[in-house]
Design a protein around this motif. Structure first.
Motif, PDB file in Angstrom:
ATOM      1  N   ARG A  40      -6.352  12.829 -15.318  1.00 32.71           N
ATOM      2  CA  ARG A  40      -6.434  11.558 -16.055  1.00 32.71           C
ATOM      3  C   ARG A  40      -6.445  10.334 -15.147  1.00 32.71           C
ATOM      4  O   ARG A  40      -6.610   9.222 -15.621  1.00 32.71           O
ATOM      5  CB  ARG A  40      -5.262  11.467 -17.019  1.00 32.71           C
ATOM      6  N   LEU A  41      -6.241  10.540 -13.852  1.00 32.61           N
ATOM      7  CA  LEU A  41      -6.203   9.418 -12.916  1.00 32.61           C
ATOM      8  C   LEU A  41      -7.622   8.966 -12.615  1.00 32.61           C
ATOM      9  O   LEU A  41      -8.408   9.688 -12.045  1.00 32.61           O
ATOM     10  CB  LEU A  41      -5.488   9.831 -11.619  1.00 32.61           C
ATOM     11  N   SER A  42      -7.934   7.753 -13.019  1.00 30.87           N
ATOM     12  CA  SER A  42      -9.291   7.207 -12.821  1.00 30.87           C
ATOM     13  C   SER A  42      -9.325   6.342 -11.573  1.00 30.87           C
ATOM     14  O   SER A  42      -8.359   5.642 -11.279  1.00 30.87           O
ATOM     15  CB  SER A  42      -9.695   6.334 -14.004  1.00 30.87           C
ATOM     16  N   PRO A  43     -10.433   6.337 -10.898  1.00 29.26           N
ATOM     17  CA  PRO A  43     -10.568   5.422  -9.763  1.00 29.26           C
ATOM     18  C   PRO A  43     -10.728   3.989 -10.286  1.00 29.26           C
ATOM     19  O   PRO A  43     -11.076   3.781 -11.447  1.00 29.26           O
ATOM     20  CB  PRO A  43     -11.845   5.901  -9.064  1.00 29.26           C
ATOM     21  N   LEU A  44     -10.475   3.034  -9.419  1.00 27.30           N
ATOM     22  CA  LEU A  44     -10.697   1.637  -9.803  1.00 27.30           C
ATOM     23  C   LEU A  44     -12.197   1.413  -9.991  1.00 27.30           C
ATOM     24  O   LEU A  44     -13.007   1.974  -9.245  1.00 27.30           O
ATOM     25  CB  LEU A  44     -10.229   0.702  -8.692  1.00 27.30           C
ATOM     26  N   PRO A  45     -12.586   0.612 -10.974  1.00 22.09           N
ATOM     27  CA  PRO A  45     -14.001   0.267 -11.092  1.00 22.09           C
ATOM     28  C   PRO A  45     -14.464  -0.438  -9.830  1.00 22.09           C
ATOM     29  O   PRO A  45     -13.694  -1.127  -9.177  1.00 22.09           O
ATOM     30  CB  PRO A  45     -14.045  -0.673 -12.298  1.00 22.09           C
ATOM     31  N   ALA A  46     -15.716  -0.259  -9.504  1.00 24.55           N
ATOM     32  CA  ALA A  46     -16.281  -0.842  -8.279  1.00 24.55           C
ATOM     33  C   ALA A  46     -16.028  -2.346  -8.242  1.00 24.55           C
ATOM     34  O   ALA A  46     -16.263  -3.052  -9.217  1.00 24.55           O
ATOM     35  CB  ALA A  46     -17.771  -0.544  -8.196  1.00 24.55           C
ATOM     36  N   GLY A  47     -15.514  -2.798  -7.118  1.00 18.81           N
ATOM     37  CA  GLY A  47     -15.301  -4.220  -6.929  1.00 18.81           C
ATOM     38  C   GLY A  47     -14.050  -4.783  -7.573  1.00 18.81           C
ATOM     39  O   GLY A  47     -13.750  -5.950  -7.413  1.00 18.81           O
ATOM     40  N   GLU A  48     -13.293  -3.979  -8.306  1.00 19.71           N
ATOM     41  CA  GLU A  48     -12.117  -4.501  -8.986  1.00 19.71           C
ATOM     42  C   GLU A  48     -10.907  -4.401  -8.065  1.00 19.71           C
ATOM     43  O   GLU A  48     -10.673  -3.404  -7.420  1.00 19.71           O
ATOM     44  CB  GLU A  48     -11.817  -3.704 -10.261  1.00 19.71           C
ATOM     45  N   GLU A  49     -10.137  -5.447  -8.014  1.00 21.95           N
ATOM     46  CA  GLU A  49      -8.905  -5.493  -7.252  1.00 21.95           C
ATOM     47  C   GLU A  49      -7.749  -5.383  -8.211  1.00 21.95           C
ATOM     48  O   GLU A  49      -7.757  -5.974  -9.276  1.00 21.95           O
ATOM     49  CB  GLU A  49      -8.805  -6.800  -6.466  1.00 21.95           C
TER      50      GLU A  49
ATOM     51  N   GLY B  50       8.859   8.140  -5.042  1.00 25.61           N
ATOM     52  CA  GLY B  50       8.958   6.902  -4.264  1.00 25.61           C
ATOM     53  C   GLY B  50       7.602   6.284  -3.987  1.00 25.61           C
ATOM     54  O   GLY B  50       7.434   5.064  -4.032  1.00 25.61           O
ATOM     55  N   LEU B  51       6.614   7.127  -3.705  1.00 26.45           N
ATOM     56  CA  LEU B  51       5.252   6.637  -3.483  1.00 26.45           C
ATOM     57  C   LEU B  51       4.725   5.942  -4.731  1.00 26.45           C
ATOM     58  O   LEU B  51       4.161   4.847  -4.660  1.00 26.45           O
ATOM     59  CB  LEU B  51       4.324   7.782  -3.087  1.00 26.45           C
ATOM     60  N   ALA B  52       4.912   6.568  -5.882  1.00 24.47           N
ATOM     61  CA  ALA B  52       4.435   5.974  -7.133  1.00 24.47           C
ATOM     62  C   ALA B  52       5.109   4.621  -7.370  1.00 24.47           C
ATOM     63  O   ALA B  52       4.446   3.645  -7.745  1.00 24.47           O
ATOM     64  CB  ALA B  52       4.697   6.917  -8.310  1.00 24.47           C
ATOM     65  N   ALA B  53       6.411   4.547  -7.133  1.00 23.09           N
ATOM     66  CA  ALA B  53       7.134   3.285  -7.323  1.00 23.09           C
ATOM     67  C   ALA B  53       6.660   2.235  -6.325  1.00 23.09           C
ATOM     68  O   ALA B  53       6.505   1.057  -6.673  1.00 23.09           O
ATOM     69  CB  ALA B  53       8.638   3.523  -7.178  1.00 23.09           C
ATOM     70  N   SER B  54       6.399   2.660  -5.110  1.00 17.78           N
ATOM     71  CA  SER B  54       5.936   1.736  -4.070  1.00 17.78           C
ATOM     72  C   SER B  54       4.565   1.155  -4.401  1.00 17.78           C
ATOM     73  O   SER B  54       4.334  -0.049  -4.274  1.00 17.78           O
ATOM     74  CB  SER B  54       5.885   2.482  -2.733  1.00 17.78           C
ATOM     75  N   VAL B  55       3.657   2.007  -4.845  1.00 19.40           N
ATOM     76  CA  VAL B  55       2.311   1.540  -5.201  1.00 19.40           C
ATOM     77  C   VAL B  55       2.382   0.620  -6.419  1.00 19.40           C
ATOM     78  O   VAL B  55       1.716  -0.421  -6.461  1.00 19.40           O
ATOM     79  CB  VAL B  55       1.356   2.735  -5.436  1.00 19.40           C
ATOM     80  N   ALA B  56       3.198   0.979  -7.393  1.00 18.04           N
ATOM     81  CA  ALA B  56       3.337   0.141  -8.589  1.00 18.04           C
ATOM     82  C   ALA B  56       3.915  -1.233  -8.228  1.00 18.04           C
ATOM     83  O   ALA B  56       3.506  -2.251  -8.788  1.00 18.04           O
ATOM     84  CB  ALA B  56       4.218   0.828  -9.620  1.00 18.04           C
ATOM     85  N   ALA B  57       4.855  -1.254  -7.271  1.00 18.96           N
ATOM     86  CA  ALA B  57       5.443  -2.527  -6.854  1.00 18.96           C
ATOM     87  C   ALA B  57       4.435  -3.368  -6.072  1.00 18.96           C
ATOM     88  O   ALA B  57       4.382  -4.591  -6.226  1.00 18.96           O
ATOM     89  CB  ALA B  57       6.695  -2.280  -6.008  1.00 18.96           C
ATOM     90  N   ALA B  58       3.633  -2.718  -5.246  1.00 17.30           N
ATOM     91  CA  ALA B  58       2.664  -3.444  -4.424  1.00 17.30           C
ATOM     92  C   ALA B  58       1.483  -3.945  -5.247  1.00 17.30           C
ATOM     93  O   ALA B  58       0.936  -5.014  -4.962  1.00 17.30           O
ATOM     94  CB  ALA B  58       2.167  -2.553  -3.285  1.00 17.30           C
ATOM     95  N   TYR B  59       1.088  -3.184  -6.255  1.00 17.41           N
ATOM     96  CA  TYR B  59      -0.085  -3.526  -7.069  1.00 17.41           C
ATOM     97  C   TYR B  59       0.268  -3.363  -8.544  1.00 17.41           C
ATOM     98  O   TYR B  59       0.047  -2.297  -9.132  1.00 17.41           O
ATOM     99  CB  TYR B  59      -1.274  -2.631  -6.705  1.00 17.41           C
ATOM    100  N   PRO B  60       0.829  -4.393  -9.160  1.00 14.62           N
ATOM    101  CA  PRO B  60       1.275  -4.300 -10.557  1.00 14.62           C
ATOM    102  C   PRO B  60       0.207  -3.796 -11.528  1.00 14.62           C
ATOM    103  O   PRO B  60       0.534  -3.120 -12.500  1.00 14.62           O
ATOM    104  CB  PRO B  60       1.707  -5.728 -10.888  1.00 14.62           C
ATOM    105  N   ARG B  61      -1.066  -4.075 -11.255  1.00 19.93           N
ATOM    106  CA  ARG B  61      -2.104  -3.604 -12.175  1.00 19.93           C
ATOM    107  C   ARG B  61      -2.304  -2.097 -12.086  1.00 19.93           C
ATOM    108  O   ARG B  61      -2.963  -1.512 -12.946  1.00 19.93           O
ATOM    109  CB  ARG B  61      -3.422  -4.330 -11.911  1.00 19.93           C
ATOM    110  N   LEU B  62      -1.758  -1.459 -11.067  1.00 15.73           N
ATOM    111  CA  LEU B  62      -1.851   0.005 -10.944  1.00 15.73           C
ATOM    112  C   LEU B  62      -0.675   0.721 -11.613  1.00 15.73           C
ATOM    113  O   LEU B  62      -0.640   1.941 -11.653  1.00 15.73           O
ATOM    114  CB  LEU B  62      -1.922   0.423  -9.471  1.00 15.73           C
ATOM    115  N   GLN B  63       0.272  -0.056 -12.139  1.00 12.36           N
ATOM    116  CA  GLN B  63       1.454   0.564 -12.746  1.00 12.36           C
ATOM    117  C   GLN B  63       1.096   1.598 -13.809  1.00 12.36           C
ATOM    118  O   GLN B  63       1.669   2.679 -13.838  1.00 12.36           O
ATOM    119  CB  GLN B  63       2.371  -0.491 -13.348  1.00 12.36           C
ATOM    120  N   SER B  64       0.156   1.264 -14.675  1.00 10.99           N
ATOM    121  CA  SER B  64      -0.184   2.208 -15.747  1.00 10.99           C
ATOM    122  C   SER B  64      -0.830   3.477 -15.202  1.00 10.99           C
ATOM    123  O   SER B  64      -0.768   4.525 -15.834  1.00 10.99           O
ATOM    124  CB  SER B  64      -1.101   1.540 -16.777  1.00 10.99           C
ATOM    125  N   ALA B  65      -1.422   3.405 -14.025  1.00 10.16           N
ATOM    126  CA  ALA B  65      -2.048   4.589 -13.425  1.00 10.16           C
ATOM    127  C   ALA B  65      -1.034   5.457 -12.696  1.00 10.16           C
ATOM    128  O   ALA B  65      -1.134   6.682 -12.732  1.00 10.16           O
ATOM    129  CB  ALA B  65      -3.159   4.173 -12.461  1.00 10.16           C
TER     130      ALA B  65
END
Length: 172
Positions: free
Chosen positions: A162-171, A68-83
């Motif tokens: 394999r989970l990478s952090p977001l690049p600095a400053g990227e939303e 549920g957490l993964a689905a929630s984050v993917a819904a809130a931030y579509p660019r994080l879906q692949s992560a």
């Protein structure tokens, strides 16, 4: 004169196939443990008699929450879906092996302080869960269940690696 054996093409085994085969072994092996106490009450083990039932229930509850957490984050931030989608897929597969229903597709949109905070929340909770799967594998009374839980922990560890952090400053 010795002739070398011809090399056969190797079938590519995906991580999902490997985990699936390991987990299918649990299902098959669980039937063999049906009546260890010597009683002849019939095939199968009721949940009341299964010493690992509470352990499996706790694991199922946690995996459902993480999916549920993964689905929630993917819904809130579509660019994080692949992560985060691989975590949701992994948990759905693990739930299926444990005989639980995969979570429904509906996900709340949770409240996060931004994509970096959401990704950090996923990472922290997945790390905790991965360690709890190790502990659960050690606590399991069934050797088959212990192996399955250890495989689940390994799968989560691979996803975390394999989970990478977001690049600095990227939303996201």
């Amino acid at each position: 004169m010795r002739h070398p054996l011809p090399s056969l093409p190797r079938a590519a085994a995906t991580r999902r196939t490997t985990v699936g085969v390991a987990l299918a072994g649990l299902v098959v092996a669980s039937g063999c443990d049906a009546s260890r106490d010597g009683s002849n009450d019939g095939p199968g083990v009721s949940a009341a008699e299964d010493p690992d039932a509470a352990l499996v229930d706790r694991v199922v509850a946690e995996l459902t929450e993480l999916a549920g957490l993964a689905a929630s984050v993917a819904a809130a931030y579509p660019r994080l879906q692949s992560a985060v989608r691989p975590f949701g897929d992994l948990h759905a597969a693990h739930l299926e092996v444990l005989g639980a229903e995969p979570p429904s597709a509906g996900a709340d949109r949770g409240s996060y302080a931004g994509p970096a905070a959401a990704l950090k929340e996923v990472r922290v909770r997945e790390q905790r869960s991965q360690r709890r799967l190790v502990d659960a594998s050690l606590a399991a009374r069934s050797g088959s269940l212990a192996r399955v839980l250890a495989c689940m922990s390994a799968g989560a560890a691979q996803r975390l690696a394999r989970l990478s952090p977001l690049p600095a400053g990227e939303e996201a």
